[in-house]
Design a protein around this motif. Structure first.
Motif, PDB file in Angstrom:
ATOM      1  N   TYR A  55      61.678  46.418  -8.505  1.00 15.20           N
ATOM      2  CA  TYR A  55      61.300  45.668  -7.301  1.00 15.20           C
ATOM      3  C   TYR A  55      60.083  46.303  -6.637  1.00 15.20           C
ATOM      4  CZ  TYR A  55      65.728  43.118  -7.430  1.00 15.20           C
ATOM      5  OH  TYR A  55      66.777  42.304  -7.803  1.00 15.20           O
ATOM      6  N   ARG A  56      59.256  45.466  -6.065  1.00  9.10           N
ATOM      7  CA  ARG A  56      58.142  45.958  -5.264  1.00  9.10           C
ATOM      8  C   ARG A  56      58.631  46.156  -3.823  1.00  9.10           C
ATOM      9  NH1 ARG A  56      53.105  42.029  -6.404  1.00  9.10           N
ATOM     10  NH2 ARG A  56      52.263  43.326  -4.708  1.00  9.10           N
TER      11      ARG A  56
ATOM     12  N   ALA B 226      61.568  44.130   1.011  1.00  7.68           N
ATOM     13  CA  ALA B 226      61.473  43.843  -0.422  1.00  7.68           C
ATOM     14  C   ALA B 226      61.908  42.390  -0.656  1.00  7.68           C
ATOM     15  CB  ALA B 226      62.364  44.805  -1.211  1.00  7.68           C
ATOM     16  N   PRO B 227      61.422  41.812  -1.769  1.00  6.66           N
ATOM     17  CA  PRO B 227      60.295  42.251  -2.588  1.00  6.66           C
ATOM     18  C   PRO B 227      59.002  42.210  -1.767  1.00  6.66           C
ATOM     19  CG  PRO B 227      61.614  40.587  -3.728  1.00  6.66           C
ATOM     20  CD  PRO B 227      62.064  40.583  -2.310  1.00  6.66           C
TER      21      PRO B 227
ATOM     22  N   PRO C 163      64.000  40.195  -8.987  1.00  7.27           N
ATOM     23  CA  PRO C 163      62.648  40.750  -8.906  1.00  7.27           C
ATOM     24  C   PRO C 163      61.631  39.633  -9.115  1.00  7.27           C
ATOM     25  CG  PRO C 163      64.038  42.018 -10.408  1.00  7.27           C
ATOM     26  CD  PRO C 163      64.773  40.763 -10.094  1.00  7.27           C
ATOM     27  N   THR C 164      60.474  39.752  -8.504  1.00  7.77           N
ATOM     28  CA  THR C 164      59.444  38.718  -8.667  1.00  7.77           C
ATOM     29  C   THR C 164      58.780  38.799 -10.034  1.00  7.77           C
ATOM     30  OG1 THR C 164      57.766  40.180  -7.707  1.00  7.77           O
ATOM     31  CG2 THR C 164      58.982  38.719  -6.201  1.00  7.77           C
TER      32      THR C 164
END
Length: 595
Positions: free
Chosen positions: A506-507, A536-537, A581-582
């Motif tokens: 994850y960012r 997040a993300p 997650p993207t």
């Protein structure tokens, strides 16, 4: 010689005639008697006329008043639930037990004392004292008695024991969100948290019944009665998610113990709606034993405790500088490790040689000196206005109980050094809720949404009524918010102070905070406040998590103590919310001046 003469006897008196009782005139005597009787009867007749005629309603009302008793019919208090309807505060049926001590024979008192004490969970001394008060006909033995226990005692035929239907408040989750929920006192009113803030809605309205009873206290058959039906309280549904709340409390409680901190706080907030998903404190209040807890533990620290935020406040300075066009993330500053401000010399956390830093690098490495340089380009007035726009100095709305406004002095009253320290979060005071709201604004493209704690309520028919959405305010442009997000993402990289907050796959964007802590009891700065807040993300923000530890003894840096709590709670929350997650990676950015 003459003859002797004896004295002559007087002649005998004639007999007296017998006394004769002369009787009065019978007719006169009868008349006098009749007159007396008439007078007495007239008095009685007049009184009778007064009582049955003129004052009949008064005496009738007095008689009814002596026979009539008003009984309260308690309303059922509404429940407080989490966002999914799980009960956090519920009401169940109970009994109130009372007794007439005068009906207990002295030789039977020990037997009934022992039985009542065992069943009611009280001491024999307490029950014995109540039964000994034979000069009264009423003694309350216990409230909130389980109906099964009450039924058992009634079947035991305890003399003159009576049970009245009532309700008791239960908290199935114990200390889960304890200070946020609050508790109910003996009189049935809320004494803290949501129980107090929404007391009128939750409590409903009691009914009553007027009945006629005899001397023995039993209702007189065939007599009239009046009844007012109670109106039960409404349910309040919070935005809190029970599972995420539990995870937040577990994480911050463990870290407070590990760090030897005085207390800790975690807030989880939805970026788009600003709904508060978790609001945890450590230590937390056990609602089933609130009477044994000190009054200080009743406070919801996440909303009420104020502290100097430290470096987490640097995003506001960055927002003011970028929004004003004075700097960009790539602006280079020549940064020494100290800077003179009025009569004070202010330093970075770590000594270093003078070096060239981009503004992005300065935020990632949490340089106080570089932040002061950027703030000087903005000026105190514009920085103050940006702090106000983000909500500093104002009480947050949205229905969070006991929420405080913090402290934001007017910029005109700032001291010489305060013109610098405010830039990096010293000289202003905020609550954890206010700081979480700042990062919600950045994550939401610069749009501040009023924090929400109430998802909705039930109306009188039991239908759920959603709460209105929070008020939205544009604070900074979407461009500014995006640029700050890239800077915060760098702060969680290997070159930043928040590396321990990184979540694989994850960012994450966030910022550490380490501030000197003002101790009001000592009247001076003592210890530290360690914090981390992020979202997040990073490229499609969904959740904000803030963690704060007050006065830790084993370490004091936010990146060391608070960042791991952020990681634990955010990881649990994104999995619980099924946020994937993207799949994107952070774009390349210029971190250092030489790049």
């Amino acid at each position: 010689m003459p003859p002797l003469r004896w004295p002559r006897r007087p002649p005998p008196r004639p007999p007296r005639p017998p006394l004769v009782l002369r009787l009065g005139n019978p007719r006169r005597r009868i008349n006098i008697g009749l007159i007396g009787m008439t007078f007495v009867l007239s008095i009685f007749s007049g009184r009778l006329v007064q009582m049955q005629g003129l004052d009949s309603k008064v005496y009738e009302a007095a008689a009814v008043g002596q026979r009539t008793h008003t009984e309260k019919i308690p309303a059922k208090r509404g429940s407080i639930t989490d966002v999914n309807g799980h009960g956090l505060a519920v009401t169940v049926e109970a009994r109130e037990l009372s007794i007439d001590p005068s009906k207990i024979l002295p030789q039977d008192r020990p037997k009934w004392t022992k039985l009542l004490a065992q069943q009611l969970g009280k001491t024999e001394q307490e029950i014995s004292a109540k039964l000994a008060r034979t000069n009264t006909r009423y003694q309350r033995l216990a409230t909130d008695v389980d109906p099964v226990v009450a039924s058992r005692l009634l079947q035991a035929r305890v003399p003159a024991l009576s049970a009245t239907k009532t309700y008791r408040r239960l908290y199935p989750a114990g200390d889960l969100a304890g200070t946020l929920i609050g508790f109910v006192g003996d009189d049935g009113d809320g004494l803290g948290g949501m129980e107090q803030a929404k007391n009128k809605l939750l409590a409903g309205r009691d009914g009553e019944q007027r009945v006629e009873t005899g001397r023995d206290g039993l209702r007189i058959p065939m007599t009239s009665s009046q009844r007012t039906t109670p109106v039960n309280g409404q349910d309040v549904r919070l935005t809190i998610d029970r599972d995420i709340q539990w995870a937040a409390q577990e994480s911050i409680t463990g870290q407070v113990k590990k760090a030897g901190a005085d207390s800790g706080t975690v807030i989880v907030m939805d970026v788009r709606s600003a709904q508060i998903i978790a609001m945890a404190n450590a230590p937390e209040l056990d609602l089933n034993n609130w009477r044994k807890a000190p009054a200080a533990s009743y406070i919801n620290k996440a909303a009420a405790d104020v502290f100097e935020p430290g470096s987490t406040n640097k995003v506001i300075t960055a927002a003011a500088a970028i929004e004003a066009g004075e700097v960009t993330p790539d602006t280079v500053f020549q940064v020494p490790d100290r800077i003179k401000c009025a009569d004070q010399v202010l330093r970075d956390a770590h000594a270093h040689k003078s070096e060239s830093m981009t503004f992005r690098q300065a935020v990632a490495e949490s340089s106080n000196v570089a932040t002061i340089m950027a703030a000087r380009k903005v000026g105190s007035e514009r920085l103050y206005r940006m702090l106000k726009a983000f909500g500093f100095g104002s009480t947050p709305g949205g229905g969070v109980p006991s929420a405080e406004a913090g402290l934001l002095p007017d910029y005109k009253s700032w001291s010489g050094s305060q013109n610098c320290t405010v830039a990096y979060g010293q000289g202003v005071s905020v609550t954890a809720l206010q700081m979480a709201s700042v990062y919600q604004t950045i994550a939401n493209g610069g749009v501040k949404v009023e924090p929400q704690i109430i998802a909705g309520t039930t109306d009188t028919s039991g239908r759920f009524v959603p709460a209105p959405a929070g008020k939205q305010t544009k604070v900074v442009s979407a461009t500014t918010a995006k640029e700050i997000t890239t800077m915060l993402e760098s702060a969680v990289s290997a070159e930043g102070t928040g590396l321990l907050a990184a979540i694989p796959g994850y960012r994450v964007a966030g910022k550490t905070g380490t501030a000197n802590r003002y101790d009001a009891k000592l009247g001076r700065y003592e210890g530290y406040t360690a914090s981390f807040v992020g979202f997040a993300p990073a490229d499609q923000p969904r959740l904000v998590v803030l963690s704060v530890l007050q006065n830790p003894k084993n370490g004091h840096f936010g990146g060391q103590l608070a960042a791991p709590v952020f990681k634990d709670v955010m990881t649990f929350a994104i999995k619980s919310k099924k946020i994937p997650p993207t799949g994107s990676t952070a774009p390349p950015v210029r971190m250092r001046a030489g790049q």
